[in-house]
Design an enzyme around this catalytic site. Structure first.
Site, PDB file in Angstrom:
ATOM      1  N   LYS A   1      60.522   9.927   1.531  1.00 48.92           N
ATOM      2  CA  LYS A   1      61.725  10.758   1.455  1.00 48.92           C
ATOM      3  C   LYS A   1      62.458  10.441   0.164  1.00 48.92           C
ATOM      4  O   LYS A   1      62.861   9.301  -0.080  1.00 48.92           O
ATOM      5  CB  LYS A   1      62.637  10.487   2.660  1.00 48.92           C
ATOM      6  CG  LYS A   1      63.858  11.382   2.713  1.00 48.92           C
ATOM      7  CD  LYS A   1      64.648  11.171   3.989  1.00 48.92           C
ATOM      8  CE  LYS A   1      65.846  12.115   4.070  1.00 48.92           C
ATOM      9  NZ  LYS A   1      66.619  11.946   5.320  1.00 48.92           N
TER      10      LYS A   1
ATOM     11  N   ASP B   1      75.136  14.395  13.154  1.00 49.82           N
ATOM     12  CA  ASP B   1      74.336  15.565  12.768  1.00 49.82           C
ATOM     13  C   ASP B   1      73.162  15.714  13.742  1.00 49.82           C
ATOM     14  O   ASP B   1      72.033  15.987  13.351  1.00 49.82           O
ATOM     15  CB  ASP B   1      73.835  15.416  11.334  1.00 49.82           C
ATOM     16  CG  ASP B   1      73.351  16.745  10.754  1.00 49.82           C
ATOM     17  OD1 ASP B   1      73.667  17.801  11.349  1.00 49.82           O
ATOM     18  OD2 ASP B   1      72.662  16.727   9.730  1.00 49.82           O
TER      19      ASP B   1
END
Length: 490
Positions: free
Chosen positions: A121, A226
């Protein structure tokens, strides 16, 4: 920016040395001067400028010559530095295809030497889709200046720390492998995002598992903030795995309850819309957005497990909220100080008024006694036309000892009679009043001085006032000046 690692195999040690020099120069420069890059890299015979041209050709650096000749790293050059470091550590050996993209990161497949596939990532803050980093993330903390590469590095470090801690507490998260700069290496999750799932064999069980994760996180002192269908992975066995952790906050956050309710609301809304769980929710009595009685409550959760929020410093305060809190605290402190000051002023004013009344009463008594003893009338309505008679009648003199003597025989007789009566009264008083007599003598001296000044002003010793038209009479040969001279002679 698209990651093309084909140029990576052709870069030399000097190229990476110059890239590292640009990275070091960007600590305190937005655009690093070419001379500073050459000085940090330390290549001989002007090799730095040749390497910079090669890096500029591959878009690893950006050239800017508006104010001076300088360079800065691009995200591609930062990617190459991170990948080179991780390859040298032996974390992975090859880079594959891109498997995901988000508003602040890109995800690629990487493989180790033995063929194990991992996920890489790369955080890319500063995109047009997500630039409100200072107001929505607490990466900067107390810092004021920043660049996007540095913020991406802070986000990667934070996500790696959260992932490592949650994995140690047996949460269903990817396994954290390694981290360098803005790059995080983790295990590849064999599944799909929940947003891509159209059917589930047991949607009720999946729903309960997801709600259990939210509650369990809160028990450990963390809130995801989130937690939605985009950050939940499900495999073929309907095993749930949660991802994306940089924005997590502590349960002690001032808006923790709001974030918790928002995560719960996102899960309820998605399962109600995608898997039609409305009937089940109605039977449970927690139907809706209007009635939240059946949903998990933030206040009912007890923090009994390990305090991960303190361990990981998961504050989550935004700069705007911090300023508002400090302003609120300062206002309360000022109000408390003003209230205490008002109380102190009231007390002191009361004390001063009481003391002032006593002093004024004492002074008035002294004035009356002095007037009686000296026989001097009050200086009110005194006529200035007879200064000689007033001065003869009321002329006074003070002796070296400070006692007052009058030239008028009538006043002397009156003073002697009163002095005899006062002496008889003084003999009857105790010796403790001698100190008060000394103080009275000092006050009488001050009153005598003030009386002399008042008499001098009443007898006409003031400065003459100039007329308004005095500036017109400054000439020597004018008629006004002649008349003024004659009047002076008369």
């Amino acid at each position: 920016m698209k990651l093309d690692v084909n140029a990576l195999r052709y870069l030399s040690k000097d190229d990476f040395r110059v890239l590292t020099a640009c990275e070091m120069g960007m600590r305190n420069h937005e655009i690093v001067p070419a001379e500073l890059v050459d000085r940090i890299a330390g290549l001989k015979h002007g090799g730095t400028y040749k390497v910079l041209r090669n890096l500029l050709k591959n878009k690893l650096v950006h050239h800017d010559c508006k104010k001076y000749d300088g360079y800065r790293l691009t995200y591609l050059g930062y990617d190459f530095l991170a990948i080179k470091t991780l390859v040298n550590r032996g974390v992975f050996a090859s880079v594959g295809r891109q498997i995901g993209v988000g508003k602040e990161s890109d995800i690629f497949e990487v493989a180790t030497e033995d063929g194990t596939v991992l996920a890489m990532k790369l955080h890319r803050l500063g995109r047009t889709s997500f630039r409100a980093v200072k107001s929505k993330r607490d990466y900067l903390a107390h810092r004021r200046s920043f660049n996007w590469l540095y913020l991406s590095r802070l986000a990667a470090l934070k996500e790696f720390a959260f992932m490592k801690a949650l994995g140690d507490h047996e949460f269903p998260v990817p396994t954290a492998v390694d981290c360098n700069r803005h790059c995080v290496i983790m295990s590849l999750v064999p599944g799909y995002p929940l947003v891509q799932i159209r059917e589930l064999q047991n949607p009720d069980d999946v729903f309960d598992k997801i709600l259990g994760l939210v509650i369990r996180l809160a028990e450990h002192g963390l809130i995801h903030c989130d937690f939605n269908e985009f950050n939940i992975m499900i495999d073929d066995d309907e095993t749930v795995t949660m991802i994306d952790f940089p924005q997590m906050v502590s349960v002690s956050h001032r808006n923790a309850e709001m974030y918790f309710d928002r995560d719960i609301g996102c899960i309820y809304k998605f399962f109600n819309k995608r898997f039609n769980l409305t009937e089940k929710v109605i039977q449970d009595g927690s139907e809706a957005d209007d009635d939240d009685s059946g949903r998990p409550s933030f206040l009912s959760i007890q923090k009994t497990s390990g305090a991960l929020d303190k361990e990981l410093a998961a504050s989550g305060f935004t700069r705007k909220e911090q300023v508002e809190i400090e302003k609120f605290i300062d206002e309360n402190a000022e109000e408390n100080e003003s209230n205490s000051d008002d109380d102190d002023v009231d007390l002191t004013s009361q004390q001063e008024s009481e003391g002032g009344d006593a002093v004024s009463a004492k002074i008035n008594s002294l004035k009356i006694a002095d007037q009686d003893s000296a026989g001097v009338p009050a200086l009110v309505g005194m006529d200035s036309d007879a200064p000689e008679s007033l001065s003869d009648e009321h002329a006074t003199s003070t002796s070296p000892s400070g006692e007052k003597k009058s030239t008028n025989p009538t006043t002397d007789s009156i003073g002697e009679a009163k002095g005899s009566t006062e002496s008889e009264g003084d003999e009857e008083e105790s010796s403790g009043e001698d100190t008060e007599d000394d103080d009275d003598a000092v006050l009488t001296r001050q009153l005598n001085k003030q009386r002399k000044r008042a008499m001098a002003a009443a007898l006409g010793r003031r400065r003459p006032l100039t007329s308004r038209n005095s500036y017109k009479d400054k000439g020597k040969g004018t008629m006004n000046s002649k008349i003024q001279k004659q009047s002076c002679q008369w």
